[in-house]
Design a protein around this motif. Structure first.
Motif, mmCIF file in Angstrom:
data_model
loop_
_atom_site.group_PDB
_atom_site.id
_atom_site.type_symbol
_atom_site.label_atom_id
_atom_site.label_comp_id
_atom_site.label_asym_id
_atom_site.label_seq_id
_atom_site.Cartn_x
_atom_site.Cartn_y
_atom_site.Cartn_z
ATOM 1 N N TYR A 90 56.772 -1.937 34.384
ATOM 2 C CA TYR A 90 57.979 -2.784 34.413
ATOM 3 C C TYR A 90 58.824 -2.708 33.132
ATOM 4 O O TYR A 90 59.904 -3.282 33.078
ATOM 5 C CB TYR A 90 57.584 -4.246 34.678
ATOM 6 C CG TYR A 90 57.026 -4.429 36.067
ATOM 7 C CD1 TYR A 90 57.864 -4.666 37.151
ATOM 8 C CD2 TYR A 90 55.658 -4.318 36.317
ATOM 9 C CE1 TYR A 90 57.367 -4.794 38.436
ATOM 10 C CE2 TYR A 90 55.145 -4.445 37.606
ATOM 11 C CZ TYR A 90 56.009 -4.686 38.657
ATOM 12 O OH TYR A 90 55.514 -4.801 39.922
ATOM 13 N N GLY A 93 62.446 -1.376 33.555
ATOM 14 C CA GLY A 93 63.236 -1.900 34.666
ATOM 15 C C GLY A 93 62.404 -1.973 35.931
ATOM 16 O O GLY A 93 61.217 -1.631 35.937
ATOM 17 N N CYS A 94 63.028 -2.430 37.009
ATOM 18 C CA CYS A 94 62.348 -2.538 38.292
ATOM 19 C C CYS A 94 61.802 -1.166 38.711
ATOM 20 O O CYS A 94 62.559 -0.193 38.723
ATOM 21 C CB CYS A 94 63.328 -3.049 39.347
ATOM 22 S SG CYS A 94 62.683 -2.932 41.033
ATOM 23 N N PRO A 95 60.513 -1.084 39.046
ATOM 24 C CA PRO A 95 59.967 0.211 39.454
ATOM 25 C C PRO A 95 60.562 0.726 40.761
ATOM 26 O O PRO A 95 60.470 1.919 41.052
ATOM 27 C CB PRO A 95 58.463 -0.049 39.595
ATOM 28 C CG PRO A 95 58.295 -1.520 39.612
ATOM 29 C CD PRO A 95 59.497 -2.136 38.965
ATOM 30 N N GLN A 99 66.547 -0.646 37.733
ATOM 31 C CA GLN A 99 67.516 -1.482 37.029
ATOM 32 C C GLN A 99 66.845 -2.724 36.444
ATOM 33 O O GLN A 99 65.824 -3.193 36.954
ATOM 34 C CB GLN A 99 68.635 -1.889 37.985
ATOM 35 C CG GLN A 99 69.400 -0.667 38.517
ATOM 36 C CD GLN A 99 70.623 -1.056 39.316
ATOM 37 O OE1 GLN A 99 71.491 -1.764 38.818
ATOM 38 N NE2 GLN A 99 70.682 -0.602 40.549
ATOM 39 N N LEU A 100 67.440 -3.254 35.379
ATOM 40 C CA LEU A 100 66.854 -4.423 34.744
ATOM 41 C C LEU A 100 66.936 -5.633 35.674
ATOM 42 O O LEU A 100 65.994 -6.424 35.776
ATOM 43 C CB LEU A 100 67.562 -4.731 33.418
ATOM 44 C CG LEU A 100 66.980 -5.915 32.661
ATOM 45 C CD1 LEU A 100 65.490 -5.713 32.370
ATOM 46 C CD2 LEU A 100 67.735 -6.173 31.368
ATOM 47 N N VAL A 101 68.055 -5.784 36.368
ATOM 48 C CA VAL A 101 68.146 -6.783 37.425
ATOM 49 C C VAL A 101 68.035 -6.041 38.743
ATOM 50 O O VAL A 101 68.897 -5.231 39.084
ATOM 51 C CB VAL A 101 69.471 -7.570 37.349
ATOM 52 C CG1 VAL A 101 69.556 -8.562 38.502
ATOM 53 C CG2 VAL A 101 69.599 -8.288 36.012
ATOM 54 N N CYS A 102 66.952 -6.340 39.453
ATOM 55 C CA CYS A 102 66.615 -5.559 40.652
ATOM 56 C C CYS A 102 67.724 -5.584 41.702
ATOM 57 O O CYS A 102 68.243 -6.640 42.058
ATOM 58 C CB CYS A 102 65.313 -6.120 41.257
ATOM 59 S SG CYS A 102 64.928 -5.470 42.892
ATOM 60 N N HIS A 103 68.051 -4.397 42.186
ATOM 61 C CA HIS A 103 69.014 -4.274 43.286
ATOM 62 C C HIS A 103 68.403 -3.545 44.475
ATOM 63 O O HIS A 103 69.123 -2.935 45.267
ATOM 64 C CB HIS A 103 70.278 -3.546 42.812
ATOM 65 C CG HIS A 103 71.159 -4.412 41.964
ATOM 66 N ND1 HIS A 103 70.995 -4.527 40.591
ATOM 67 C CD2 HIS A 103 72.173 -5.245 42.281
ATOM 68 C CE1 HIS A 103 71.901 -5.371 40.115
ATOM 69 N NE2 HIS A 103 72.633 -5.822 41.113
ATOM 70 N N CYS A 104 67.072 -3.603 44.582
ATOM 71 C CA CYS A 104 66.423 -3.000 45.743
ATOM 72 C C CYS A 104 66.907 -3.702 47.015
ATOM 73 O O CYS A 104 67.308 -4.862 46.983
ATOM 74 C CB CYS A 104 64.900 -3.163 45.646
ATOM 75 S SG CYS A 104 64.128 -2.172 44.348
ATOM 76 N N PRO A 110 60.254 -5.284 46.122
ATOM 77 C CA PRO A 110 60.594 -6.156 44.988
ATOM 78 C C PRO A 110 61.668 -7.182 45.345
ATOM 79 O O PRO A 110 62.396 -6.986 46.302
ATOM 80 C CB PRO A 110 61.122 -5.193 43.931
ATOM 81 C CG PRO A 110 60.789 -3.825 44.415
ATOM 82 C CD PRO A 110 60.713 -3.916 45.902
ATOM 83 N N MET B 24 64.625 -9.868 36.133
ATOM 84 C CA MET B 24 64.587 -8.773 37.095
ATOM 85 C C MET B 24 64.626 -9.264 38.543
ATOM 86 O O MET B 24 65.266 -8.660 39.399
ATOM 87 C CB MET B 24 63.293 -7.971 36.853
ATOM 88 C CG MET B 24 63.391 -6.485 37.047
ATOM 89 S SD MET B 24 61.847 -5.639 36.508
ATOM 90 C CE MET B 24 62.154 -5.371 34.775
ATOM 91 N N TYR B 25 63.932 -10.382 38.822
ATOM 92 C CA TYR B 25 63.664 -10.736 40.225
ATOM 93 C C TYR B 25 63.988 -12.167 40.649
ATOM 94 O O TYR B 25 63.918 -12.466 41.849
ATOM 95 C CB TYR B 25 62.174 -10.483 40.540
ATOM 96 C CG TYR B 25 61.766 -9.043 40.400
ATOM 97 C CD1 TYR B 25 62.342 -8.058 41.195
ATOM 98 C CD2 TYR B 25 60.798 -8.660 39.467
ATOM 99 C CE1 TYR B 25 61.969 -6.730 41.065
ATOM 100 C CE2 TYR B 25 60.410 -7.327 39.335
ATOM 101 C CZ TYR B 25 60.997 -6.375 40.137
ATOM 102 O OH TYR B 25 60.633 -5.069 40.023
ATOM 103 N N LYS B 28 66.440 -12.912 43.646
ATOM 104 C CA LYS B 28 65.954 -12.476 44.960
ATOM 105 C C LYS B 28 64.773 -13.331 45.429
ATOM 106 O O LYS B 28 64.639 -13.623 46.618
ATOM 107 C CB LYS B 28 65.514 -11.007 44.894
ATOM 108 C CG LYS B 28 66.671 -10.052 44.639
ATOM 109 C CD LYS B 28 66.213 -8.612 44.639
ATOM 110 C CE LYS B 28 65.903 -8.134 46.047
ATOM 111 N NZ LYS B 28 65.763 -6.654 46.075
ATOM 112 N N TRP B 70 53.927 -10.162 40.391
ATOM 113 C CA TRP B 70 54.207 -11.056 41.521
ATOM 114 C C TRP B 70 53.716 -12.466 41.229
ATOM 115 O O TRP B 70 54.355 -13.456 41.630
ATOM 116 C CB TRP B 70 53.611 -10.500 42.817
ATOM 117 C CG TRP B 70 54.450 -9.393 43.366
ATOM 118 C CD1 TRP B 70 54.266 -8.051 43.196
ATOM 119 C CD2 TRP B 70 55.658 -9.531 44.131
ATOM 120 N NE1 TRP B 70 55.268 -7.342 43.807
ATOM 121 C CE2 TRP B 70 56.134 -8.221 44.392
ATOM 122 C CE3 TRP B 70 56.388 -10.617 44.617
ATOM 123 C CZ2 TRP B 70 57.309 -7.990 45.129
ATOM 124 C CZ3 TRP B 70 57.547 -10.386 45.351
ATOM 125 C CH2 TRP B 70 57.989 -9.086 45.589
#
Lengths: 110, 110
Positions: A90, A93-95, A99-104, A110, B24-25, B28, B70
């Motif tokens: 981590y 960024g998001c694996p 990105q540092l702020v997750c955009h999955c 995630p 990061m999360y 969401k 998580w």
């Protein structure tokens, strides 16, 4: 976000907590083995779930601490360095999206 | 045990990791809610169990990182400070016997 703690106590590092738990429990956990120790982790996960449903904030905090402690003690048994593991997975960024702020995608993990 | 890290990077604190995961999360995870986020935690716990059975050390490390992430993100959703929680529960010794090296009965939880 980058402000230093106002507490006089040094901040607890992941490695420091892992050392504390190692000193406290490693001998017993090695004797019990991974399977039996994992069962205790599962019991604590169940208690965490119950506290999230109907516990006070203080009870929830105690259950999070217990789950973290049992997770950490199993990491000790298999010699996994938790701080190194989370840095690797981590730290950049998001694996999933990088990105540092997750955009999955919302349906993604995630 | 008290020697400082030989790494040039500052040690990762529990609070620092919790802030990283929040950034990061959190948005969401709040949108998904505790129940759905807990389901992802459970999936990762299952993957950790599988890696403990038959994974490499590197795979195990990655699964520990995921479970920790998580767990941390759910703590963020319910506003639990993980560092404070583990200090309170484990900072003065084993919560069962009160000793730094646990001497609880083997049949007991810790």
């Amino acid at each position: 976000m980058d402000s230093t703690s106002t507490s006089a106590r040094p901040e607890l590092t992941i490695s420091g907590f892992q050392r504390l738990i190692r000193e406290m429990y490693l001998e017993k956990d090695i004797a019990r083995g991974i399977d039996g120790t994992f069962m205790w982790l599962m019991e604590e996960v169940g208690e965490l779930a119950a506290s999230l449903r109907e516990g006070t904030h203080e009870e929830q905090a105690a259950e999070f601490a217990d789950v973290l402690a049992w997770l950490t003690t199993i990491a000790n048994v298999v010699d996994v360095d938790l701080a190194a593991a989370v840095r690797k997975k981590y730290g950049a960024g998001c694996p999933g999206c990088g990105q540092l702020v997750c955009h999955c995608d919302d349906a993604g993990k995630p």
